[in-house]
Scaffold this active site. Structure first.
Site, PDB file in Angstrom:
ATOM      1  N   ASP A   1       0.847  -1.199   0.000  1.00 38.59           N
ATOM      2  CA  ASP A   1       0.000   0.000   0.000  1.00 38.59           C
ATOM      3  C   ASP A   1       0.883   1.250   0.000  1.00 38.59           C
ATOM      4  O   ASP A   1       0.867   2.020   0.949  1.00 38.59           O
ATOM      5  CB  ASP A   1      -0.941  -0.012   1.225  1.00 38.59           C
ATOM      6  CG  ASP A   1      -0.202   0.030   2.557  1.00 38.59           C
ATOM      7  OD1 ASP A   1       0.967  -0.435   2.619  1.00 38.59           O
ATOM      8  OD2 ASP A   1      -0.761   0.544   3.540  1.00 38.59           O
TER       9      ASP A   1
ATOM     10  N   ASP B   1       6.780   1.237   1.953  1.00 36.08           N
ATOM     11  CA  ASP B   1       6.436   0.257   0.907  1.00 36.08           C
ATOM     12  C   ASP B   1       7.235   0.537  -0.363  1.00 36.08           C
ATOM     13  O   ASP B   1       7.640  -0.385  -1.076  1.00 36.08           O
ATOM     14  CB  ASP B   1       4.949   0.341   0.532  1.00 36.08           C
ATOM     15  CG  ASP B   1       4.021   0.135   1.700  1.00 36.08           C
ATOM     16  OD1 ASP B   1       3.504  -0.968   1.872  1.00 36.08           O
ATOM     17  OD2 ASP B   1       3.810   1.107   2.463  1.00 36.08           O
TER      18      ASP B   1
ATOM     19  N   ASN C   1      -2.691   2.615   3.682  1.00 35.13           N
ATOM     20  CA  ASN C   1      -2.073   3.924   3.925  1.00 35.13           C
ATOM     21  C   ASN C   1      -2.885   5.045   3.287  1.00 35.13           C
ATOM     22  O   ASN C   1      -2.968   6.152   3.820  1.00 35.13           O
ATOM     23  CB  ASN C   1      -0.645   3.966   3.366  1.00 35.13           C
ATOM     24  CG  ASN C   1       0.355   3.346   4.311  1.00 35.13           C
ATOM     25  OD1 ASN C   1       0.167   3.357   5.523  1.00 35.13           O
ATOM     26  ND2 ASN C   1       1.416   2.783   3.764  1.00 35.13           N
TER      27      ASN C   1
ATOM     28  N   THR D   1       2.838  -6.022   2.932  1.00 38.91           N
ATOM     29  CA  THR D   1       3.292  -4.852   3.687  1.00 38.91           C
ATOM     30  C   THR D   1       2.185  -3.818   3.892  1.00 38.91           C
ATOM     31  O   THR D   1       2.454  -2.659   4.206  1.00 38.91           O
ATOM     32  CB  THR D   1       4.506  -4.186   2.993  1.00 38.91           C
ATOM     33  OG1 THR D   1       4.100  -3.722   1.695  1.00 38.91           O
ATOM     34  CG2 THR D   1       5.660  -5.160   2.837  1.00 38.91           C
TER      35      THR D   1
ATOM     36  N   PHE E   1      -0.580  -0.422  12.734  1.00 38.32           N
ATOM     37  CA  PHE E   1      -1.479   0.070  11.690  1.00 38.32           C
ATOM     38  C   PHE E   1      -2.029  -1.047  10.777  1.00 38.32           C
ATOM     39  O   PHE E   1      -3.248  -1.141  10.577  1.00 38.32           O
ATOM     40  CB  PHE E   1      -0.756   1.135  10.846  1.00 38.32           C
ATOM     41  CG  PHE E   1      -1.598   1.664   9.717  1.00 38.32           C
ATOM     42  CD1 PHE E   1      -2.621   2.578   9.941  1.00 38.32           C
ATOM     43  CD2 PHE E   1      -1.382   1.234   8.410  1.00 38.32           C
ATOM     44  CE1 PHE E   1      -3.411   3.052   8.902  1.00 38.32           C
ATOM     45  CE2 PHE E   1      -2.157   1.710   7.364  1.00 38.32           C
ATOM     46  CZ  PHE E   1      -3.182   2.620   7.608  1.00 38.32           C
ATOM     47  N   ASN E   2      -1.163  -1.858  10.186  1.00 39.04           N
ATOM     48  CA  ASN E   2      -1.636  -2.831   9.184  1.00 39.04           C
ATOM     49  C   ASN E   2      -2.646  -3.819   9.778  1.00 39.04           C
ATOM     50  O   ASN E   2      -3.578  -4.250   9.090  1.00 39.04           O
ATOM     51  CB  ASN E   2      -0.462  -3.612   8.575  1.00 39.04           C
ATOM     52  CG  ASN E   2       0.388  -2.744   7.672  1.00 39.04           C
ATOM     53  OD1 ASN E   2      -0.073  -1.734   7.149  1.00 39.04           O
ATOM     54  ND2 ASN E   2       1.643  -3.138   7.504  1.00 39.04           N
TER      55      ASN E   2
ATOM     56  N   HIS F   1       9.849   0.284   8.021  1.00 40.82           N
ATOM     57  CA  HIS F   1       9.159  -0.956   8.401  1.00 40.82           C
ATOM     58  C   HIS F   1       9.169  -2.032   7.306  1.00 40.82           C
ATOM     59  O   HIS F   1       9.635  -3.152   7.508  1.00 40.82           O
ATOM     60  CB  HIS F   1       7.676  -0.673   8.699  1.00 40.82           C
ATOM     61  CG  HIS F   1       7.423   0.383   9.709  1.00 40.82           C
ATOM     62  ND1 HIS F   1       7.513   0.154  11.054  1.00 40.82           N
ATOM     63  CD2 HIS F   1       7.039   1.676   9.576  1.00 40.82           C
ATOM     64  CE1 HIS F   1       7.192   1.268  11.707  1.00 40.82           C
ATOM     65  NE2 HIS F   1       6.897   2.198  10.829  1.00 40.82           N
ATOM     66  N   ASP F   2       8.534  -1.707   6.181  1.00 39.52           N
ATOM     67  CA  ASP F   2       8.195  -2.753   5.208  1.00 39.52           C
ATOM     68  C   ASP F   2       9.398  -3.452   4.581  1.00 39.52           C
ATOM     69  O   ASP F   2       9.347  -4.671   4.336  1.00 39.52           O
ATOM     70  CB  ASP F   2       7.288  -2.162   4.121  1.00 39.52           C
ATOM     71  CG  ASP F   2       5.946  -1.718   4.682  1.00 39.52           C
ATOM     72  OD1 ASP F   2       5.535  -2.248   5.732  1.00 39.52           O
ATOM     73  OD2 ASP F   2       5.300  -0.842   4.067  1.00 39.52           O
TER      74      ASP F   2
HETATM   75  C1  BDR Z   1       3.021   0.017   8.670  1.00 40.60           C
HETATM   76  O1  BDR Z   1       1.977   0.963   8.506  1.00 40.60           O
HETATM   77  C2  BDR Z   1       2.147   1.681   7.325  1.00 40.60           C
HETATM   78  O2  BDR Z   1       1.872   3.030   7.531  1.00 40.60           O
HETATM   79  C3  BDR Z   1       3.550   1.425   6.851  1.00 40.60           C
HETATM   80  O3  BDR Z   1       3.621   1.443   5.436  1.00 40.60           O
HETATM   81  C4  BDR Z   1       3.847   0.060   7.404  1.00 40.60           C
HETATM   82  O4  BDR Z   1       3.418  -0.953   6.520  1.00 40.60           O
HETATM   83  C5  BDR Z   1       3.777   0.340   9.939  1.00 40.60           C
HETATM   84  O5  BDR Z   1       2.921   0.262  11.035  1.00 40.60           O
HETATM   85 CA    CA Z   2       2.847  -0.483   4.230  1.00 40.42          CA
END
Ligand code: BDR
Ligand code: CA
Length: 301
Positions: free
Chosen positions: A10, A15, A39, A118, A157-158, A230-231
């Site tokens: 996303d 990403d 996102n 991701t 978040f994800n 992160h991703d």
């Molecule tokens: C995740 O949330 C998204 O905002 C980032 O792309 C990542 O996948 C981190 O919590």
């Molecule tokens: Ca992401």
């Protein structure tokens, strides 16, 4: 033999770097990119995937997936990724198109493969419901945490965006590797990493612009000194498992909590007497990880 990978994402600043890492690493055979709303809206994140592939000359099919979570309304991360979902650089019109096929059908045509996810897990859950687990060698996902969250006190978040989808994935019986905030918060893009990327030319400069925006929102929203990548850590685990240390554990997904919706309940000490259903990341070789990110971008330049 490179590992065949379908990347479900996303984009999203991190990403975007995950796409570059997957496309540039010789250990990965990136077969397809699929997009999922999280996102930002599906239209925006799909355009962003096209933008990154156009900028980097990545020639893999891109397909749109789900525009909203399985049962809930969409919740986006505009505060972190901006109005476009990938604010910072200015992009011209993309030179790569989207295929007219649903994400899960494109995924299916490219199995057997490792599914790296991701974003929210909506497409992955829908895939498992439609096609079962056949052909999915492993699901390596960025999401959750062994500790606290970033969207609510307990939810990352994800997983927060689509906890019902996450529950489908963790209960599927497919080998699942969870790359959570407890490790991705170690992957901080310091000014020296940004400088290494910027020195690589136009693609590196695009990375610099992405990271400059991401750094500003992470400073403002979370008080971080540098933004966490992160991703790409999920991609790194596929490139070289020794970059990311994992332990086996049971992970429950909270779908009904009052304050804890989307929490990943990681039973590191076996207190729930449940068999492990995931490999959970607990350590990251930060220096070697960033070497791989810089190397991948340099190969695409
Ligand atoms: C995740 O949330 C998204 O905002 C980032 O792309 C990542 O996948 C981190 O919590
Ligand atoms: Ca992401």
């Amino acid at each position: 033999m490179p590992t065949p990978v379908v990347l479900d994402c996303d984009p999203g600043h991190d990403d975007a770097i995950a796409i570059l890492l997957a496309a540039g690493a010789p250990e990965i055979d990136l077969r397809a990119i699929t997009t999922v709303a999280a996102n930002q809206t599906l239209d925006k994140v799909t355009l962003n995937a096209q933008r990154i592939c156009s900028a980097a000359g990545i020639d893999v099919p891109i397909a749109r997936g789900c525009a909203r979570p399985l049962v809930r309304p969409l919740y986006v991360a505009e505060d972190v990724h901006g109005e476009s979902g990938m604010d910072g650089p200015s992009f011209g019109p993309p030179s790569v198109a989207v295929v007219e096929e649903h994400a899960i059908d494109l995924m299916h045509r490219h199995m057997p493969a490792t599914l790296v996810a991701t974003g929210a897990l909506t497409n992955v859950a829908l895939y498992l419901q439609r096609y079962g687990s056949a052909g999915v060698r492993e699901i390596v996902l960025m999401g959750g945490s062994t500790e606290r969250g970033n969207t609510t006190p307990y939810a990352e978040f994800n997983i927060y965006v689509d906890p019902e989808a996450a529950a489908v994935v963790f209960e599927s019986g497919v080998p699942v590797t969870m790359i959570g905030l407890n490790v991705t918060h170690q992957a901080l893009v310091t000014p020296s990493v940004v400088a290494r990327l910027e020195a690589l030319g136009p693609l590196g400069q695009m990375c610099e612009e992405l990271m400059t925006f991401f750094a500003a929102t992470y400073r403002e929203v979370f008080g971080f000194e540098a933004p966490p990548l992160h991703d790409p850590v999920a991609v790194a685990r596929v490139i070289d498992p020794s970059l990311v240390t994992c332990v086996e554990a049971f992970v429950g997904i909270e779908t009904a909590g009052i304050f804890t919706r989307g929490a990943t309940v990681v039973d590191l000490h076996g207190r729930l007497n449940q068999p492990p259903n995931a490999r959970v990341a607990v350590g990251l070789d930060v220096d070697r990880f960033f070497d791989r990110v810089v190397d991948a971008v340099s190969r695409l330049t």
